[in-house]
Design an enzyme around this catalytic site. Sequence first.
Site, PDB file in Angstrom:
ATOM      1  N   ALA A 197       0.814  -1.214   0.000  1.00  0.00           N
ATOM      2  CA  ALA A 197       0.000   0.000   0.000  1.00  0.00           C
ATOM      3  C   ALA A 197       0.844   1.259   0.000  1.00  0.00           C
ATOM      4  CB  ALA A 197      -0.918   0.015   1.223  1.00  0.00           C
ATOM      5  N   ASP A 205      -0.008  -8.514  -3.555  1.00  0.00           N
ATOM      6  CA  ASP A 205      -0.692  -7.548  -2.686  1.00  0.00           C
ATOM      7  C   ASP A 205      -1.093  -6.337  -3.535  1.00  0.00           C
ATOM      8  OD1 ASP A 205      -1.682  -6.178  -0.546  1.00  0.00           O
ATOM      9  OD2 ASP A 205       0.180  -6.104   0.587  1.00  0.00           O
ATOM     10  N   TRP A 206      -2.085  -6.551  -4.381  1.00  0.00           N
ATOM     11  CA  TRP A 206      -2.610  -5.509  -5.287  1.00  0.00           C
ATOM     12  C   TRP A 206      -3.732  -4.788  -4.540  1.00  0.00           C
ATOM     13  CZ3 TRP A 206      -4.873  -6.948 -10.810  1.00  0.00           C
ATOM     14  CH2 TRP A 206      -5.436  -5.797 -11.384  1.00  0.00           C
ATOM     15  N   GLU A 207      -3.425  -3.536  -4.084  1.00  0.00           N
ATOM     16  CA  GLU A 207      -4.412  -2.781  -3.302  1.00  0.00           C
ATOM     17  C   GLU A 207      -4.872  -1.559  -4.088  1.00  0.00           C
ATOM     18  OE1 GLU A 207      -3.258  -2.007   0.752  1.00  0.00           O
ATOM     19  OE2 GLU A 207      -2.137  -3.845   0.870  1.00  0.00           O
ATOM     20  N   PHE A 208      -5.967  -1.670  -4.780  1.00  0.00           N
ATOM     21  CA  PHE A 208      -6.823  -2.809  -5.035  1.00  0.00           C
ATOM     22  C   PHE A 208      -7.258  -2.722  -6.493  1.00  0.00           C
ATOM     23  CE2 PHE A 208      -7.457  -1.921  -0.499  1.00  0.00           C
ATOM     24  CZ  PHE A 208      -7.254  -3.182   0.043  1.00  0.00           C
TER      25      PHE A 208
END
Length: 378
Positions: free
Chosen positions: A103, A145-148
Amino acid sequence: MAIHNFLHILLLLCSLMIINTGCTAEVPPAVKAAYYPSFSPDFPPSAINTSFFTHIFYAFLVPNNVTFKFDLSNSTALLLSNFTTTLRHKTPPVKTLLSIGGAADGVVLPFVFARLASKASSRSQFIQSAIEVARKFGFDGLDLDWEFPQSPKEMKDLGHLLKEWRHALKEESKSTARLPLLLTAAVYFSADFFLDAIPRSYPASSLKKYLDWINPMCYDYNGAWSNTTGPNAALWNSNSNVNSIYGLRSWIKAGMPPEKLVMGLAQYGRSWELQNLKNHSFGATAIGPGPGAGMLSYHQVETLLNQSGAIVVYDVDTVSVYSYNGSTWVSYDDAFTTAAKIGFAQALRLRGYFFWALSYDSDWKISAQASKSWILDE
Ligand SMILES: *[C@@H]1O[C@H](CO)[C@@H](O)[C@H](O)[C@H]1NC(C)=O
Ligand SMILES: *[C@@H]1O[C@H](CO)[C@@H](O)[C@H](O)[C@H]1NC(C)=O
Ligand SMILES: *[C@@H]1O[C@H](CO)[C@@H](O)[C@H](O)[C@H]1NC(C)=O
Ligand SMILES: *[C@@H]1O[C@H](CO)[C@@H](O)[C@H](O)[C@H]1NC(C)=O
Ligand SMILES: *[C@@H]1O[C@H](CO)[C@@H](O)[C@H](O)[C@H]1NC(C)=O
Ligand SMILES: *[C@@H]1O[C@H](CO)[C@@H](O)[C@H](O)[C@H]1NC(C)=O
Ligand SMILES: *[C@@H]1O[C@H](CO)[C@@H](O)[C@H](O)[C@H]1NC(C)=O
Ligand SMILES: *[C@@H]1O[C@H](CO)[C@@H](O)[C@H](O)[C@H]1NC(C)=O
């Protein structure tokens, strides 16, 4: 609220959950995980006590925004190799996963992932490069961890990415005769983005099919970005669906098997500066972030609590703690609420839990309590 009452209600809650979900036969080994923020200079991998964990995620690596491959500087290569080498020689051993995204680079990164996932050619570049880095440094797995994802289209592309990624992992495993790399993803606390301007849902059937498990981030429900106090990581909330029970159930309803859900737990609190010293419950008006620019590690929370007679309140409804002193107000979890949440996770027959993040604990208090609280099936 007396601790006694608090515990009583929790036990009741947990027993209800057991009746609801019933028992299943085969349960894969528990996941007790934590993310290691590689940007903590004063917390080297050698400081990790692995006796509390089964898996450690290295956070984070990001792909090049044009080639979608990983360009490793020498200093990053050194960090990666120090991480895996150090942890490999620890007793007891833990598995290591390389987490991609995060993030911190919030504004740009989601667009990079969106472009990357939109085309077969860039997906393939990214996947090959990720596997290469993981193998080169001896990781046991990869984590996205692709936010988002921001739209239904991006959610669909995420599904394509995971399908091709799993296929590539199988092929690589076959051709090298090595165990396949693990593949996991950190995801929103709920399967649906029900609060946003663009409603969208994760492609749960792809996540189920192609991932070893997912890490729903069951925290950041309230923070100094809004001017009212609230729990950082409510287990339950009778006034709102922004809570972990709602989120985890939404994942199960969407088709994720409980044994592919690893519940996120926060080893940090969120702080505010109150407007009115006499108004210090949830929903109190704040004039801005409190100490730590609105975010404190559990260790820092404890330091605050130790300084003076701060008032500590266990909130039964949300299964969280808050504390105030003067105009400082902090919401957080301690070893006690963490243990209660773990009881709930086990009642739901989840696979395990993970912490954000290593180095935030105080003398391993929360990590140790969590590990002890997870009761093993015989
Ligand atoms: C890690 O924690 C365990 C359990 O508290 C303790 O027995 C052990 O000595 C610790 N290991 C290190 C290296 O500090
Ligand atoms: C890629 O990142 C560089 C450096 O941060 C930036 O200058 C450039 O505009 C980015 N390019 C694209 C296509 O996003
Ligand atoms: C990085 O390491 C390589 C090989 O160890 C070396 O040839 C190169 O000069 C280094 N680059 C920098 C910028 O230090
Ligand atoms: C990792 O780095 C530390 C210094 O930060 C060093 O003391 C240690 O020997 C390194 N370990 C490995 C396995 O490279
Ligand atoms: C306390 O805050 C709540 C929520 O913002 C508000 O409704 C209430 O009027 C406040 N009470 C006082 C005494 O300021
Ligand atoms: C929060 O309060 C501060 C100070 O009164 C104000 O500057 C800011 O705009 C408010 N933020 C929000 C999100 O309402
Ligand atoms: C806070 O006080 C307790 C009890 O004295 C102590 O065990 C703990 O280490 C202190 N925590 C910090 C962060 O100073
Ligand atoms: C708590 O309030 C007391 C009295 O105002 C003050 O002396 C103390 O420094 C405060 N502690 C914290 C942690 O703010």
